[in-house]
Scaffold this motif. Structure first.
Motif: not given
Lengths: 301, 314
Positions: B1-10, B61-68
């Protein structure tokens, strides 16, 4: 123009309400040392500054009738609270830009100085927040000291469960603001209206022997407010000094909690105040600071 | 599982999301234009152990599942519209939620591109330049001053070949300093300013992504190739190969700055020396990927998916 020179030249960037700035200044003056004190409010607006670097560092700073050559500095005592970063002296549309250029320039300059700087600013102290408790937690844990359990949540049930795990004794604090409130048995209900709009931060409330100490370079001085002399095991002292170094600090105040054989670091203050301490402790702190600032220039006192 | 933080206009973030989808990699997009509305965040830290979860309007999502985690914050404190709040209350709410998220990212035990703290060196160019030179790189001779006469001396010392640019992270267009500019030199009294010797050569943009490196040669007559079109000049890009020693120095520099991905600005001189100007901790890599057809986003996606872990560079 008076040229300050010689290896005993100390620069004090002073906060006008700060005991430490002026105590050190007075002692240096009494000892006939070269010292230049610049009040924080004047630091950027009234100095002329030239800093050149490539493989080597050169330059000077002029303030009033004094000129200070960087390579001849013995030490810098920085007691700023941040007002020099502002640009209230400049009335312009691009004040925010001017302020950000100043911050960036002086952060780099302090970093480049070869002499001791107490405390040398790092990006977090000037460009961001320092220390964020969680950056700090990680570094504390890496040194082998312990930290209290913490939860950040906007789910009331999670907060309630955590409070229960901690024996119904926690400390509530906002996440980005420094303040705290003790929560006892039924107090967890009080955060209900808060958690509807904000995430909350709860720490377990630990009970043990509280020890406040000052770290100056390799030296630890323990505040003795209870009249009882607190001592720390040698290995814990070493961990505290390593922690201070890892945080890039020379002079700090830490709150330590001893519970049986475990030592918790509760806080680190990178702008320690000691005007309320005993005269004996004040003198000891001043002496250690002077030794650091003059370590290139021989002994003092 | 990947976490992406930001905004799509970027567009860089949108490009990254497109690549994750194209590679069929699972990710949670935390939309900073909406966060915290509809989100739940809860995490506990206990002496080095992190556990908790993030719940978006669509899934948990669980934090332990985040790979990046791939993070490109849009503003320091988010931008969501908070209903039923005054502007001051909204600012406070956004600020608290932003820190609840960013502190969690700080201590995530997986790959993070890049943590906020590691990005701060870019807020002061001369500060970063000191760190770059401590990593063994050549850096241009630099003067930072608010004394007009010192600029004249530096101009002469560098035989009239100097540039000026902003000191802070505020984006500026690098400009050659010309003789005519002495007419306005007294303005430096108002704002301490950075001048650098002009290094002749061509620009190379390097992207380090975990254990991979992509070097792109920039061919342009412009002083600052990013603004070539504004000067009516052209720019072309092509992949290039760096000497092994320089590649190793790029990896080492990335690590020394606490980064897992970096955009490194180099200039190769006519006598084959490499100067390092700057390191971008949140690089707009898609511009270079599209310009030189290099698989940077694919490499980034693999890094975030946990397929490879960054090696320690000796």
């Amino acid at each position: 123009m008076i040229f300050l020179s010689g290896k005993n030249c100390v620069l004090i960037l002073a906060n006008e309400h700060d005991y430490c700035s002026y105590a050190i200044y007075e002692i240096l003056k009494d000892e006939k040392k070269n010292v230049l004190l610049i009040p924080e409010r004047d630091f950027v607006s009234k100095t002329r500054f030239k800093w050149k670097f490539n493989n080597s560092l050169s330059g000077h700073l002029e303030y009033g009738s004094s000129s200070l050559i960087f390579s001849e500095l013995s030490g810098v005592l920085m007691r700023y609270i941040g007002s020099w970063q502002q640009s209230k002296d400049v009335v312009a549309e691009d004040m925010a830009y001017v302020a950000s250029e100043r911050r960036a320039a002086f952060l780099a300059w302090f970093q480049s100085l070869l002499c001791p700087v107490v405390n040398r600013p790092v990006p977090k102290t000037i460009l961001g927040e320092y220390p964020s408790s969680f950056d700090l937690f990680e570094i504390i844990n890496q040194t082998g000291l312990k930290t209290h359990k913490t939860i950040i949540t906007n789910n009331y049930q999670e907060a309630r469960d955590f409070h229960k795990i901690c024996g119904n004794k926690t400390i509530y604090s906002p996440i980005s603001v420094s303040s705290k409130y003790l929560l006892g048995n039924d107090d967890i209900e009080k955060i209900t209206p808060i958690i509807k709009v904000l995430p909350v931060s709860l720490h377990e409330r630990l009970e043990g022997e509280k020890i406040e100490l000052f770290i100056i370079g390799q030296k630890i001085l323990i505040e003795n407010s209870s009249g009882k002399t607190a001592t720390l095991p040698k290995n814990i002292e070493e961990k505290i000094i390593i922690l201070n170094q890892k945080l890039g600090l020379v002079f700090s105040k830490m709150k330590i909690l001893r519970i049986k054989s475990d030592f918790y670091c509760l806080s680190v203050d990178n702008y320690p105040q000691y005007f309320r301490c005993s005269e004996e402790l004040k003198n000891k702190i001043n002496r250690e600071l002077l030794n650091l600032l003059l370590e290139n220039g021989g002994n003092l006192i | 599982m990947i976490l992406v933080c930001g905004a799509l206009p970027d567009t860089v973030l949108a490009y990254t999301c497109a690549r994750l989808e194209q590679m069929d990699l699972d990710y949670l997009f935390l939309d900073e234009l909406k966060y915290p509305i509809g989100y739940e965040i809860s995490w506990m830290y206990d002496n080095g152990r992190l556990k908790g979860y993030i719940k978006s309007p669509s899934r948990r999502i669980e934090l332990s599942d985040i790979t990046g985690a791939y993070v490109r914050h849009i503003t320091p404190n988010g931008a969501a519209i908070i209903p039923n709040a005054t502007e001051e209350e909204a600012r406070m709410i956004r600020n608290e939620y932003f820190h609840a998220l960013d502190y969690m990212i700080t201590i995530l035990p997986c790959v993070v591109v890049n943590k906020s703290a590691s990005q701060l060196s870019n807020g002061s160019k001369p500060y970063q330049s000191l760190l770059i030179s401590q990593s063994g790189w050549r850096t241009p001779k630099t003067l930072v001053t608010n004394i007009p006469n010192e600029v004249k001396s530096f101009f002469n010392e560098c035989e009239g070949k100097i540039i000026y640019k902003s000191i802070s992270g505020v984006r500026s267009i690098v400009q050659r300093f010309k003789k005519d500019d002495f007419d306005k030199i007294n303005l430096v009294r108002n704002c301490v300013t950075q001048f650098q010797e002009y290094i002749e050569g061509y620009d190379i943009r390097v992207h380090t992504v975990g254990n991979n490196l992509f070097a792109t040669k920039m061919i342009s007559e412009a002083t600052d190739y990013r603004y070539a079109s504004q000067e009516g000049l052209s720019i072309t890009m092509e992949p290039t190969k760096l000497p092994a020693k320089i590649e190793k120095m790029c990896f080492k520099l990335t690590r020394n700055l606490g980064l897992t991905m970096a955009g490194i600005d180099l200039r190769r001189t006519l006598d084959n020396q490499y100067y390092c100007f700057e390191v971008n901790p949140s690089p707009g890599y898609s511009y270079y990927e599209l310009g030189a057809n290099q698989p940077i986003s694919e490499s980034l996606a693999r890094l975030l998916s946990g397929e490879e872990l960054p090696k320690k560079v000796k």
